[in-house]
Design an enzyme around this catalytic site. Structure first.
Site, PDB file in Angstrom:
ATOM      1  N   SER A 146       0.983  -1.141  -0.119  1.00  0.00           N
ATOM      2  CA  SER A 146       0.097  -0.046  -0.101  1.00  0.00           C
ATOM      3  C   SER A 146       0.808   1.210   0.033  1.00  0.00           C
ATOM      4  O   SER A 146       2.162   1.325   0.350  1.00  0.00           O
ATOM      5  CB  SER A 146      -0.831  -0.058   1.295  1.00  0.00           C
ATOM      6  OG  SER A 146      -1.389   1.214   1.577  1.00  0.00           O
ATOM      7  N   TYR A 196      -2.727  -0.179  10.662  1.00  0.00           N
ATOM      8  CA  TYR A 196      -2.491  -0.690   9.373  1.00  0.00           C
ATOM      9  C   TYR A 196      -1.279  -0.370   8.512  1.00  0.00           C
ATOM     10  O   TYR A 196      -0.801  -1.122   7.759  1.00  0.00           O
ATOM     11  CB  TYR A 196      -3.839   0.008   8.645  1.00  0.00           C
ATOM     12  CG  TYR A 196      -4.012  -0.198   6.899  1.00  0.00           C
ATOM     13  CD1 TYR A 196      -4.413  -1.545   6.759  1.00  0.00           C
ATOM     14  CD2 TYR A 196      -3.391   0.681   5.932  1.00  0.00           C
ATOM     15  CE1 TYR A 196      -4.545  -1.871   5.179  1.00  0.00           C
ATOM     16  CE2 TYR A 196      -3.727   0.369   4.594  1.00  0.00           C
ATOM     17  CZ  TYR A 196      -4.263  -0.790   4.599  1.00  0.00           C
ATOM     18  OH  TYR A 196      -4.162  -1.188   3.139  1.00  0.00           O
TER      19      TYR A 196
HETATM   20  P1  NDP Z   1     -11.418  -5.840  -0.417  1.00  0.00           P
HETATM   21  O1  NDP Z   1     -12.018  -5.791   1.077  1.00  0.00           O
HETATM   22  O2  NDP Z   1     -12.207  -5.710  -1.518  1.00  0.00           O
HETATM   23  O3  NDP Z   1     -10.565  -7.254  -0.597  1.00  0.00           O
HETATM   24  C1  NDP Z   1     -10.077  -7.964   0.546  1.00  0.00           C
HETATM   25  C2  NDP Z   1      -9.712  -9.487   0.254  1.00  0.00           C
HETATM   26  O4  NDP Z   1      -9.007  -9.956   1.238  1.00  0.00           O
HETATM   27  C3  NDP Z   1     -11.111 -10.114   0.130  1.00  0.00           C
HETATM   28  O5  NDP Z   1     -11.246 -10.814  -1.156  1.00  0.00           O
HETATM   29  C4  NDP Z   1     -11.158 -10.893   1.440  1.00  0.00           C
HETATM   30  O6  NDP Z   1     -11.869 -12.118   1.269  1.00  0.00           O
HETATM   31  C5  NDP Z   1      -9.775 -11.113   1.552  1.00  0.00           C
HETATM   32  N1  NDP Z   1      -9.651 -11.649   3.032  1.00  0.00           N
HETATM   33  C6  NDP Z   1      -9.699 -10.958   4.120  1.00  0.00           C
HETATM   34  N2  NDP Z   1      -9.494 -11.625   5.209  1.00  0.00           N
HETATM   35  C7  NDP Z   1      -9.050 -12.814   4.755  1.00  0.00           C
HETATM   36  C8  NDP Z   1      -8.456 -13.887   5.416  1.00  0.00           C
HETATM   37  N3  NDP Z   1      -8.197 -14.010   6.724  1.00  0.00           N
HETATM   38  N4  NDP Z   1      -8.234 -14.727   4.754  1.00  0.00           N
HETATM   39  C9  NDP Z   1      -8.359 -14.947   3.409  1.00  0.00           C
HETATM   40  N5  NDP Z   1      -8.750 -13.689   2.588  1.00  0.00           N
HETATM   41  C10 NDP Z   1      -9.254 -12.704   3.428  1.00  0.00           C
HETATM   42  O7  NDP Z   1     -10.324  -4.841  -0.579  1.00  0.00           O
HETATM   43  P2  NDP Z   1      -9.056  -4.757  -1.433  1.00  0.00           P
HETATM   44  O8  NDP Z   1      -9.291  -5.494  -2.805  1.00  0.00           O
HETATM   45  O9  NDP Z   1      -8.780  -3.219  -1.587  1.00  0.00           O
HETATM   46  O10 NDP Z   1      -7.862  -5.180  -0.709  1.00  0.00           O
HETATM   47  C11 NDP Z   1      -6.829  -5.964  -1.193  1.00  0.00           C
HETATM   48  C12 NDP Z   1      -5.514  -5.747  -0.805  1.00  0.00           C
HETATM   49  O11 NDP Z   1      -5.243  -4.389  -1.399  1.00  0.00           O
HETATM   50  C13 NDP Z   1      -5.325  -5.457   0.772  1.00  0.00           C
HETATM   51  O12 NDP Z   1      -4.192  -6.084   1.208  1.00  0.00           O
HETATM   52  C14 NDP Z   1      -5.601  -3.976   0.910  1.00  0.00           C
HETATM   53  O13 NDP Z   1      -4.660  -3.786   2.086  1.00  0.00           O
HETATM   54  C15 NDP Z   1      -4.615  -3.450  -0.280  1.00  0.00           C
HETATM   55  N6  NDP Z   1      -4.940  -2.234  -0.499  1.00  0.00           N
HETATM   56  C16 NDP Z   1      -6.129  -1.535  -1.095  1.00  0.00           C
HETATM   57  C17 NDP Z   1      -6.222  -0.249  -1.283  1.00  0.00           C
HETATM   58  C18 NDP Z   1      -7.415   0.227  -1.436  1.00  0.00           C
HETATM   59  O14 NDP Z   1      -7.405   1.642  -1.580  1.00  0.00           O
HETATM   60  N7  NDP Z   1      -8.428  -0.410  -1.823  1.00  0.00           N
HETATM   61  C19 NDP Z   1      -5.071   0.607  -1.137  1.00  0.00           C
HETATM   62  C20 NDP Z   1      -3.861  -0.051  -0.801  1.00  0.00           C
HETATM   63  C21 NDP Z   1      -3.711  -1.364  -0.553  1.00  0.00           C
HETATM   64  P3  NDP Z   1     -12.801 -12.654   2.288  1.00  0.00           P
HETATM   65  O15 NDP Z   1     -13.611 -11.783   3.039  1.00  0.00           O
HETATM   66  O16 NDP Z   1     -13.734 -13.524   1.410  1.00  0.00           O
HETATM   67  O17 NDP Z   1     -12.127 -13.808   2.970  1.00  0.00           O
END
Ligand code: NDP
Length: 239
Positions: A137, A150
């Site tokens: 990030s 975070y």
């Molecule tokens: P989402 O919340 O849309 O996606 C997060 C994903 O992580 C989901 O598919 C969720 O699936 C999965 N997840 C959460 N906990 C678990 C777990 N314990 N085991 C397996 N899967 C898990 O958010 P983003 O797409 O934005 O996030 C993806 C990555 O991008 C993250 O690492 C986030 O920190 C990073 N990021 C995002 C930004 C943004 O602005 N969106 C900016 C910078 C970084 P499920 O709940 O089904 O398990």
């Protein structure tokens, strides 16, 4: 055609990455906890002519992540790429003392990444090839109020990935992708009212998750002697 494993592919960046890479002809193996959402993502990929497997996966469970990777190796004979993307972001001020949420961020964003590395590294070493992609990030490069824990997890993800890059055999590529604000469900994990309100304004500049998928696709597409170390992708409007 690469065999690409993606954690956290039931929504947001993981989903967009799975869809894009499948469209580009790769076989994607998508993992997350919500199986119904994985099935929806997979159905869409198949309807578009792509190739995909789904796997229920909690990245905080080391055995789950090992089974995710080992299962793909058994089915396909190899794994070429693991995108360690799963993450949560329940932002809050430290004085709110939401300690369970701090723990969850550490468990998913840091331990989850380490579990992915531990599961895939022996296969990559045996194969003499492989590519780790960490979704960190811009929070790995700076701290703002409500985001200390975070950001700490993302600094850690950045450091672990950079250390891996320095230690790994040159046959193994290591890439950090650092997105700015991107459309996804990430803000849905925030419970603190103040942080939630702040995020509403902050996230107005969000760009589609496919912009990050494009950066990941770029890193994968380079020849094996080229290692894209880090890409920062943020909205042009986010300064
Ligand atoms: P989402 O919340 O849309 O996606 C997060 C994903 O992580 C989901 O598919 C969720 O699936 C999965 N997840 C959460 N906990 C678990 C777990 N314990 N085991 C397996 N899967 C898990 O958010 P983003 O797409 O934005 O996030 C993806 C990555 O991008 C993250 O690492 C986030 O920190 C990073 N990021 C995002 C930004 C943004 O602005 N969106 C900016 C910078 C970084 P499920 O709940 O089904 O398990």
């Amino acid at each position: 055609m690469k065999i690409v494993l993606i954690t956290g592919a039931s929504s947001g960046i993981g989903q967009a990455t799975a869809s894009r890479l499948a469209r580009e002809g790769h076989h994607v193996v998508i993992g997350a906890r919500r199986e119904d959402r994985l099935t929806e993502v997979a159905d869409k990929i198949r309807a578009d002519g792509g190739s995909v497997d789904t796997c229920r996966l909690d990245v905080t469970d080391r055995a789950d992540v090992a089974a995710f990777v080992d299962g793909a190796v058994e089915r396909h004979g190899r794994v070429d790429v693991i995108v360690n993307n799963a993450g949560v972001m329940p932002l809050s001020r430290l004085d709110s003392l939401l300690v369970d949420e701090w723990d969850r961020m550490i468990d998913v964003n840091v331990r989850g990444l380490l579990h992915g590395i531990a599961a895939a590294l022996p296969h990559f070493q045996r194969a003499g090839a492989g590519h780790f992609v960490t979704v960190a990030s811009i929070g790995a490069h700076g701290v703002v109020p409500t985001a200390s824990v975070y950001c700490a997890t993302k600094y850690a993800a950045w450091a672990i990935t950079e250390g891996l890059r320095q230690e790994a055999d040159p046959s193994i590529r290591v890439t950090t992708i650092s997105p700015g604000v991107v459309e996804s469900e990430l803000a849905g994990t925030i419970t603190e009212a103040g942080a939630k309100e702040m995020m509403r304004t902050y996230r107005a500049a969000a760009i589609p998750a496919d912009a990050v998928a494009g950066a990941i696709s770029y890193a994968l597409a380079q020849s094996s002697d080229v290692d894209v170390n880090e890409i920062v992708v943020r909205p042009a409007r986010q300064r």
